[in-house]
Design an enzyme around this catalytic site. Structure first.
Site, PDB file in Angstrom:
ATOM      1  N   SER A   1       0.140 -62.081  82.951  1.00  0.00           N
ATOM      2  CA  SER A   1       1.407 -62.409  83.618  1.00  0.00           C
ATOM      3  C   SER A   1       2.425 -60.776  83.554  1.00  0.00           C
ATOM      4  O   SER A   1       2.776 -60.747  84.383  1.00  0.00           O
ATOM      5  CB  SER A   1       1.807 -63.862  83.353  1.00  0.00           C
ATOM      6  OG  SER A   1       2.994 -64.120  82.592  1.00  0.00           O
TER       7      SER A   1
ATOM      8  N   GLU B   1      -8.195 -54.561  74.547  1.00  0.00           N
ATOM      9  CA  GLU B   1      -7.253 -53.930  74.572  1.00  0.00           C
ATOM     10  C   GLU B   1      -6.519 -53.445  72.888  1.00  0.00           C
ATOM     11  O   GLU B   1      -6.250 -52.630  72.987  1.00  0.00           O
ATOM     12  CB  GLU B   1      -5.896 -55.528  74.027  1.00  0.00           C
ATOM     13  CG  GLU B   1      -6.046 -56.651  75.580  1.00  0.00           C
ATOM     14  CD  GLU B   1      -4.956 -57.629  75.899  1.00  0.00           C
ATOM     15  OE1 GLU B   1      -4.876 -58.069  76.719  1.00  0.00           O
ATOM     16  OE2 GLU B   1      -4.941 -58.026  74.816  1.00  0.00           O
TER      17      GLU B   1
ATOM     18  N   LYS C   1       8.484 -65.379  73.164  1.00  0.00           N
ATOM     19  CA  LYS C   1       7.352 -64.545  72.266  1.00  0.00           C
ATOM     20  C   LYS C   1       8.204 -64.653  70.529  1.00  0.00           C
ATOM     21  O   LYS C   1       6.927 -63.927  70.181  1.00  0.00           O
ATOM     22  CB  LYS C   1       7.218 -63.472  72.750  1.00  0.00           C
ATOM     23  CG  LYS C   1       6.717 -63.895  74.270  1.00  0.00           C
ATOM     24  CD  LYS C   1       5.318 -64.912  74.806  1.00  0.00           C
ATOM     25  CE  LYS C   1       4.682 -65.568  75.580  1.00  0.00           C
ATOM     26  NZ  LYS C   1       4.326 -64.345  76.226  1.00  0.00           N
TER      27      LYS C   1
END
Ligand code: 5RP
Length: 222
Positions: free
Chosen positions: A30, A103, A121
């Site tokens: 996101s 990734e 985070k």
């Protein structure tokens, strides 16, 4: 202020690292979606992107940004991606969106990895977020037993098949005092494709969206 606004701030700040006319690596999630939207709005466009997931590929293409195969480019100057947890040493947990393997490949092929997160985070020690581990499907139970031996409590993310055809185990309860050593140890278990620890190759820059703007961190004491 909402978490989305903080993600958007971090994404907007990452745009300043993008040079027009180059090919860059683009992650998944996101926060990265805000970055992709900002890429689409750049007046001078990039030449293209190497994408870490089918989801990001679709979003990039919808904005008219060409998506290239990693094999067709000679390395990348920049990779921008989010994370599920990040420390001030810029070690990360990734894979909440199940895109960890691609990734990790795109991050490895890039000279500079800019990680974008909201302030929730940033943690002192990794591990509250369950550690995703991508596995070859036939090895799932074996790998789960090995992860228990390391002190973790794995659970199968049922119904999720990665872009590479793998399964995901989410591992709770691990003590991640040495992320580089644990990344190496988990990745050596037969049947593990990769784990979501990004420590051996962590981020080079962490852009944190906060209530008051953005904070940019470089690795300390790595
Ligand atoms: C996907 C990832 C994402 O970067 C991570 O899950 C963060 O996602 P979000 O920006 O939606 O919080 O590793 O595999």
């Amino acid at each position: 202020m909402s978490q989305d606004t903080k993600k958007q701030r971090a994404a907007a700040a990452a745009i300043e690292h993008v040079r027009a006319g180059t090919v860059i690596g683009v992650g998944t999630g996101s926060t990265v979606n805000f970055f992709i939207d900002a890429l689409g709005a750049m007046p001078s466009r990039i030449a293209g992107a190497v994408s870490s997931s089918e989801a990001s590929t679709q979003r990039l293409r919808a904005l008219g940004i060409p998506v290239l195969d990693l094999n067709s480019v000679d390395g990348l100057d920049l990779y921008v991606d989010g994370a599920d947890e990040a420390t001030r040493r810029l070690h990360l947990i990734k894979g909440g969106g199940a895109a960890l393997t691609r990734e990790k490949i795109v991050a490895a092929a890039s000279r500079c990895f800019v990680c974008i997160v909201d302030e929730a985070k940033v943690v002192a020690e990794l591990g509250r977020f369950p550690l995703p581990v991508e596995v070859i499907p036939m090895a799932r139970s074996y790998v789960a037993r090995e992860l228990r031996r390391l002190g973790g409590e794995p659970s199968w993310r049922e119904g999720v098949v990665t872009d590479n055809g793998g399964h995901i185990l989410d591992v709770r309860g691990l003590r991640i005092a040495d992320p580089v050593a644990l990344e190496r140890e988990i990745n050596q278990v037969a049947g593990v494709v990769t784990c979501g620890l990004f420590a051996r190759r962590g981020a080079d820059l962490l852009i944190v969206g906060t209530d008051s703007g953005v904070q940019t961190l470089e690795p300390s004491g790595r």
